[in-house]
Write an enzyme that holds these catalytic residues in place. Structure first.
Site, PDB file in Angstrom:
ATOM      1  CG  ASP A  71     -16.573 -33.728  11.011  1.00  0.00           C
ATOM      2  OD1 ASP A  71     -16.295 -34.923  11.041  1.00  0.00           O
ATOM      3  OD2 ASP A  71     -16.201 -32.971  10.095  1.00  0.00           O
ATOM      4  CE1 TYR A  79     -20.306 -33.693   2.789  1.00  0.00           C
ATOM      5  CE2 TYR A  79     -18.147 -32.961   2.051  1.00  0.00           C
ATOM      6  CZ  TYR A  79     -19.163 -33.902   2.051  1.00  0.00           C
ATOM      7  OH  TYR A  79     -19.007 -35.051   1.297  1.00  0.00           O
ATOM      8  CG  ASP A 105     -14.417 -28.878   7.307  1.00  0.00           C
ATOM      9  OD1 ASP A 105     -15.503 -29.157   6.770  1.00  0.00           O
ATOM     10  OD2 ASP A 105     -13.453 -29.666   7.340  1.00  0.00           O
TER      11      ASP A 105
HETATM   12  C1  FRU Z   1     -14.198 -34.441   8.492  1.00  0.00           C
HETATM   13  C2  FRU Z   1     -14.983 -34.137   7.225  1.00  0.00           C
HETATM   14  C3  FRU Z   1     -15.053 -32.643   6.954  1.00  0.00           C
HETATM   15  C4  FRU Z   1     -16.290 -32.513   6.123  1.00  0.00           C
HETATM   16  C5  FRU Z   1     -17.193 -33.544   6.754  1.00  0.00           C
HETATM   17  C6  FRU Z   1     -18.131 -34.241   5.817  1.00  0.00           C
HETATM   18  O1  FRU Z   1     -14.538 -35.665   9.050  1.00  0.00           O
HETATM   19  O2  FRU Z   1     -14.438 -34.821   6.112  1.00  0.00           O
HETATM   20  O3  FRU Z   1     -13.898 -32.109   6.340  1.00  0.00           O
HETATM   21  O4  FRU Z   1     -16.837 -31.246   6.161  1.00  0.00           O
HETATM   22  O5  FRU Z   1     -16.334 -34.508   7.345  1.00  0.00           O
HETATM   23  O6  FRU Z   1     -18.981 -35.093   6.526  1.00  0.00           O
END
Ligand code: FRU
Length: 475
Positions: free
Chosen positions: A43, A102, A171
């Site tokens: 992401d 994350y 997130d």
């Molecule tokens: C989306 C996700 C997010 C998380 C991150 C971890 O692709 O699963 O929800 O924060 O990737 O890498």
């Protein structure tokens, strides 16, 4: 910063030097898109413009091209097209983020960058890591330049989240409106329903849970990477749901990225409109937007998906890296539909062009754009002898189809109903293709792995004409 962060920095530096001395055949590296120097990317995080410079952070596993412990990678740009790698300023160096820094976002205020993210912690023992065994801290890191982190603190834990949720809460996307800060987070309830949580704060540190966005019936079991923004007088909610069933041509990927308009004030009783997928191709997930200094709403998404290895793969793993971002896309609402188009800097970057006709067969540059206009007829474009883009005016469906298995590396076919094909822009960047149809009303994104550096393009279209754009250093 602490000793653990220094250790990670040192390992990263060693890896950078190792990669520079053992230069691999990096034949699939894009020229204009964000990609990791090595390792894995997912992401986009903390997208912002700070003192004129664009900053993009991203989920980064530097030591494993197939993914692993997540840090935030960092790159900067002056034009949204050429990006400089700046390292990994956020590493897993705290008890609250030891199993992953994350996804999250950036808020710029008084010359500081406030970086909100999820600190992922997995507890020891026999857990499902959904209902037990996982902690998702809401974290804040502060930085002046995105390169050096001044402080990191945990702001919220599960005791601060609603009690009907599983351990999947993450997130944070933060923005300011009038004198209040708002934050949305994605979550999974104990009944396996994806929802978005809204929090507010008066000081960026103390947050209060306000309300949730949810559908009546579950639309997937988890909503990741939420975003709320104003666009051309509308309020948009963007989410990446997991667990949505395929419905004909719709929701064909393993996980989705959709938006809907919110009718009314997002803080009050705003009703959610119908969901629409942001992309019809194979590789698009976890989009995030930010507001540029000039007022543009710009979106970057991960040109990839989690957990799809059993369906399709990326050949760059052979070269020690995996995944890239989409081209930054400027968002707008036209005729009640959210449209995505490459940022205007792209058109300014091409310095050569050649006219095209409906019958065309040539090798083009590995990084280029094809702009095609049709008079409502049928059209077929074949890229690299194995990726067919096709529109049939009777059927009214646009197809993106791989006929060569190595080229698609497991990707087969995606389609979407389109009433009429008027024009499209095809952006090719070595190992990616993004197709913007009817001024960005529909978009298809995919990775592809051509055998040769130049890409053969065959076009067959009734009454079709257009332009081939590329950049030459000899200009
Ligand atoms: C989306 C996700 C997010 C998380 C991150 C971890 O692709 O699963 O929800 O924060 O990737 O890498």
């Amino acid at each position: 910063m602490n000793a653990l962060h220094h250790l990670w920095e040192q390992l990263l530096q060693d890896e950078l030097e190792r990669c520079q001395t053992t230069k691999k055949n990096d034949r699939w590296r894009p020229k204009l898109h964000i990609a990791p120097p090595f390792g894995w990317l997912n992401d986009p995080n903390g997208l912002c413009q700070h003192q004129g410079t664009y900053h993009a952070f991203y989920q980064f596993s530097p030591f494993q091209a197939k993914g692993g412990l997540k840090f935030w990678g960092h790159c900067t740009s002056q034009d949204l097209l050429h990006w400089k790698f700046e390292g990994a300023p956020l590493t897993a160096d705290q008890p609250e983020d030891c199993h992953g820094v994350y996804s999250g976002s950036a808020l710029i205020e008084d010359g500081e960058m406030y970086l909100y993210y999820t600190g992922n912690v997995k507890e020891m023992g026999d857990h499902d890591f959904v209902n037990t065994g996982r902690r998702s801290y809401t974290m804040l890191a502060v930085s002046r330049d995105g390169r050096t982190i001044e402080s990191k603190e945990a702001l919220m834990d599960h005791k601060d989240y609603p009690s009907d949720l599983t351990r999947h809460v993450r997130d944070p996307k933060v923005w300011k409106r009038e004198d209040t800060y708002y934050m949305v987070q994605g979550a999974r309830t104990k009944e396996d329903k994806g929802i978005v949580l809204l929090f507010s704060s008066g000081d960026k540190r103390h947050w209060e849970y306000r309300k949730r966005f949810e559908t009546k019936e579950a639309f997937g079991y988890m909503w990741e990477c939420p975003d709320i923004y104003e666009l051309d007088g509308r309020t948009v909610l963007s989410i990446s749901p997991q667990g949505v069933e395929t419905e004909g041509l719709k929701y064909a990927n393993l996980y989705q990225s959709v938006t809907c308009f919110l009718d009314g004030d997002f803080r009050a009783e705003a009703a959610m409109g119908e969901f629409r997928e942001l992309d019809g191709g194979f590789d698009f997930y976890a989009p995030q937007t930010f507001l540029g200094d000039d007022g543009r709403r710009i979106q970057i998404a991960w040109m990839g998906l989690p957990d799809v290895e059993e369906f399709y793969t990326n050949r760059t793993v052979e070269d020690g890296w995996q995944h890239m971002m989409t081209i930054p896309r400027e968002l707008s609402v036209k005729n009640g539909v959210l449209c995505q188009n490459p940022v205007k800097e792209l058109a300014e970057w091409w310095n050569c062009s050649k006219p095209l006709q409906g019958s065309f067969d040539e090798n083009v540059e590995s990084c280029c754009e094809l702009e095609l206009h049709t008079e409502g007829g049928n059209l077929e474009v074949v890229l690299a002898d194995g990726l067919r883009l096709r529109y049939n005016k009777e059927e009214k469906i646009f197809w993106m189809e791989f006929t060569d298995s190595l080229l698609g590396s497991g990707r087969r076919v995606r389609g979407r109903e389109i009433e009429e094909l008027k024009e499209m822009r095809i952006l090719i960047d070595v190992s990616s293709v993004e197709v913007f149809i009817n001024e960005g009303t529909d978009v298809f994104t995919t990775r592809f792995y051509p055998k040769t550096a130049l890409c053969r393009v065959r076009i067959n279209g009734e009454g079709c004409h257009g332009t081939y754009y590329f950049h030459s250093n000899e200009q």
